[in-house]
Design an enzyme around this catalytic site. Structure first.
Site, PDB file in Angstrom:
ATOM      1  N   ASP A  50      -9.357  -0.613   3.172  1.00 40.84           N
ATOM      2  CA  ASP A  50      -8.809  -0.380   4.693  1.00 40.84           C
ATOM      3  C   ASP A  50      -9.774  -0.824   5.754  1.00 40.84           C
ATOM      4  O   ASP A  50      -9.326  -1.415   6.617  1.00 40.84           O
ATOM      5  CB  ASP A  50      -8.664   1.050   4.549  1.00 40.84           C
ATOM      6  CG  ASP A  50      -7.630   1.612   3.790  1.00 40.84           C
ATOM      7  OD1 ASP A  50      -8.161   2.820   3.092  1.00 40.84           O
ATOM      8  OD2 ASP A  50      -6.459   1.263   3.417  1.00 40.84           O
TER       9      ASP A  50
ATOM     10  N   ASP B 106       0.814  -1.294  -0.112  1.00 39.60           N
ATOM     11  CA  ASP B 106      -0.180  -0.064  -0.032  1.00 39.60           C
ATOM     12  C   ASP B 106       0.848   1.237  -0.127  1.00 39.60           C
ATOM     13  O   ASP B 106       0.556   2.023  -0.847  1.00 39.60           O
ATOM     14  CB  ASP B 106      -0.973   0.057   1.498  1.00 39.60           C
ATOM     15  CG  ASP B 106      -1.954   1.088   1.128  1.00 39.60           C
ATOM     16  OD1 ASP B 106      -2.371   1.553   1.933  1.00 39.60           O
ATOM     17  OD2 ASP B 106      -2.216   1.323   0.118  1.00 39.60           O
TER      18      ASP B 106
END
Lengths: 200, 462
Positions: free
Chosen positions: B380, B278
């Site tokens: 997330d 990420d």
């Protein structure tokens, strides 16, 4: 063990702390966040020009409550979750009021942490080192009581006495006085009450 | 017999789930792990400065240059100072105020998602039983030696991360070449599966756990209504709160699937690897997610509203009507009549269109106070919940570990949001939270838990 035990003990232990959180902190989240990140905004400055101490008191209260809640949660939540499962308390001769004792002890620890926070911050601000020592020693005393004394009833009574004394100390340290207490209880001076609240 | 039905359902579920997982990987990949504030309009000079930044210079370098020139000033100042003429203290205060507001706006949904996942894990046995693995983690962890198990988990992670990388790149390519219909169809397929199939399985397991009987017509009606309203809310128009609720629910369902089908060690290594990925994908100039965000910003389009949780929605009074043909298949699904976010500060919050207004857009008026929400990718939510859910699912059933991970993730989210308020560009939301979460998990599980267990059993308080 029953759901009544679970809910009762949960509310006994965490009710006051949760109420304090909901009524004082959750309604002013931005102010708290600003305090914690250490920037006094224009808004806070306009309320109390140039005075840092009141916002420091609020920070002391919030951090004391935070520490208290974490400490209480970590010591009690596993016991609570066990109280939902099957079992018989005190089957081997232990006191059968295990859960209730634990709940009240957790409550007193949470409130004590809050008062200790207020007193400790004040001691650091005004450089009164004996204050820090006293806070530390009372904390040790309360913990040592639970370690050493097998009589949970005695522990609880002593802990609550210490709680009341520390609470009175924190009250006077944070600017309260007998006058303001009387006014508050008799609801006489409304303006004064609001002013005290805002400058806290 | 119930076992047969359970087995068939699970087997069918697993086959479907592997297929689903490919969709969900895609769904998880795009925009999942970047956290961005709805853009605030920046003055031109500042944007040119940003273009220079994106041309390969690191942000650290730029900050270094700036700070050499004006080292006395607050380091926040290197960020574009917004409207010229504003006093610097006010700008910084507004920055922090928006950061603080966004913290609050995201705490609640993240907490809700985690609560749903933890409550399900602790009560429904199905999600902690081992019933096979995903096709993306083919190596088993039932090995004889610790080294072999570790090796298998690392290999599983490599496979999973490569799948995610490939899917992300594929998605970015599709988006760049404007294959909107394909993407749209893919998203609709994934949300169909989540809203109908996974909900059906979840409802079935919950009913089994609590031994509640439900007849098929009622079940059909419930699942149909839930799924249909969900599809409408997520892909078309609907009340903001309902859309947020559905996004939270599908994130929780996806997280539960991961918790069930990822073996233990692989799950932890995957969590670590995904936060590194990420970081790379969002911050590196050629990272796929960064390219996705920038392409969307260039084209002045929202990014896949079906996969982003948005905390607020505001629209402007003076904005010219958006040209529908310029939006392509990803038409803005929000109805301008929807209410905007509640404004606790009492400022006048001028409603504004969701798409970021470029300077010079015809008919635009710059308001004084831009009231915008913050967007968090659904991936997330999913990975936060996977971390907390795994902490709740493993072995000892200990609540201290779960709570410690929960607090760690919230702290990480808070820090990320404050960074977002400072940097004002898309940031990865996973690295800080997952790092804290992993540290807290392993230290609490191995150090704090035995200690607190002994204390609690003897009523000792520290």
């Amino acid at each position: 063990m029953t759901a009544a035990v679970f809910f009762g003990c949960a509310f006994v232990a965490f009710g006051p702390a949760l109420a304090l959180y909901i009524f004082t902190i959750a309604t002013e989240p931005l102010r708290i966040i600003f305090l914690i990140i250490g920037k006094s905004s224009e808004g806070l400055k306009s309320i109390n020009p140039g005075e840092k101490a009141p916002s420091m008191r609020l920070l002391a209260y919030v951090s004391g409550l935070g520490f208290g809640i974490m400490s209480g949660v970590f010591s009690f939540v596993n016991t609570l979750s066990d109280s939902l499962g099957p079992g018989t308390v005190g089957i081997h001769g232990d006191p059968p009021q295990f859960f209730l004792n634990s709940a009240f002890m957790t409550l007193v620890i949470i409130l004590l942490h809050m008062f200790w926070g207020i007193v400790f911050f004040d001691g650091c601000e005004k450089k009164k080192w004996y204050t820090l020592l006293v806070v530390l020693l009372t904390h040790l005393l309360v913990s040592a009581l639970t370690f050493i004394s097998p009589y949970s009833g005695l522990n609880l009574v002593l802990a609550y006495i210490i709680l009341v004394l520390t609470g009175i100390w924190a009250f006077f340290v944070s600017g309260g006085s007998c006058q303001s207490l009387k006014l508050c209880l008799l609801c006489q001076d409304k303006d004064s009450l609001l002013f005290n609240q805002r400058s806290r | 017999m119930p076992e047969d039905r359970c087995g068939a359902g699970t087997f069918g579920g697993r086959v479907m789930l592997t297929f689903m997982a490919s969709d969900s990987e895609e769904e998880v990949c795009d925009e999942r792990t970047s956290l961005m504030s709805a853009e605030s309009p920046m003055p031109r000079s500042c944007q040119e400065g940003r273009q220079g930044l994106e041309n390969g210079e690191g942000a650290a370098q730029w900050r270094g240059q700036e700070s050499e020139e004006d080292h006395e000033e607050d380091p926040d100042r290197y960020v574009c100072s917004g409207v010229p003429g504003r006093p610097p203290g006010l700008e910084e205060e507004l920055t922090l105020k928006y950061g603080a507001k966004h913290v609050i706006m995201l705490f609640v949904p993240v907490t809700l998602c985690m609560i749903v996942v933890v409550a399900t894990i602790k009560s429904v046995r199905f999600y902690t039983e081992k019933n096979g693995q995903l096709i993306y983690t083919p190596f088993t962890e039932d090995t004889s030696s610790v080294g072999q198990r570790f090796l298998n988990s690392v290999l599983n992670t490599l496979i999973m991360i490569s799948v995610i990388v490939i899917m992300t790149i594929f998605l970015v390519v599709l988006y760049k070449y404007r294959c909107y219909k394909f993407i749209h169809g893919w998203l609709i397929m994934s949300s169909l599966m989540l809203l109908f199939l996974f909900t059906y399985i979840y409802l079935g397991e919950v009913l089994k756990t609590y031994n509640v009987a439900m007849d098929y017509p009622t079940l059909f009606l419930t699942v149909w209504n839930f799924g249909a309203v969900g599809m409408v809310c997520i892909h078309w128009k609907g009340p903001l709160v309902l859309q947020q609720a559905y996004l939270i629910m599908i994130s929780a369902l996806m997280a539960l699937v991961f918790i069930k089908y990822l073996p233990e060690w692989s799950a932890w290594v995957i969590l670590g690897a995904i936060s590194v990925y990420d970081l790379v994908a969002v911050l590196c100039p050629k990272g796929p997610l960064r390219m996705l965000v920038e392409t969307a910003q260039e084209r002045n389009e929202p990014i896949f509203p079906a996969l982003i949780y948005s905390s607020a929605m505001v629209w402007t009074v003076g904005m010219a009507k958006l040209d529908p043909s310029s939006q392509g298949a990803l038409q803005l699904p929000y109805d301008p009549e929807m209410e905007d976010s509640c404004d606790s500060l009492g400022e006048p919050s001028y409603p504004e269109v969701f798409a970021p207004p470029l300077p010079g857009y015809p008919g635009e008026e710059l308001e004084e106070e831009e009231e915008r929400g913050v967007k968090l990718g659904l991936g997330d939510f999913i990975f936060y919940s996977v971390l907390v859910g795994k902490a709740a699912a493993t072995g000892s059933g200990d609540w201290n570990t779960t709570l410690a991970c929960f607090v760690a993730i919230l702290i990480g989210l808070c820090l990320t949001l404050l960074l977002l308020a400072v940097f004002k560009k898309a940031l990865p939301a996973l690295p800080i939270s997952i790092t804290f979460g992993l540290i807290f998990y392993f230290s609490t599980d191995n150090l704090v838990r035995p200690f607190m267990d002994t204390l609690a059993s003897h009523q000792l308080y520290i």
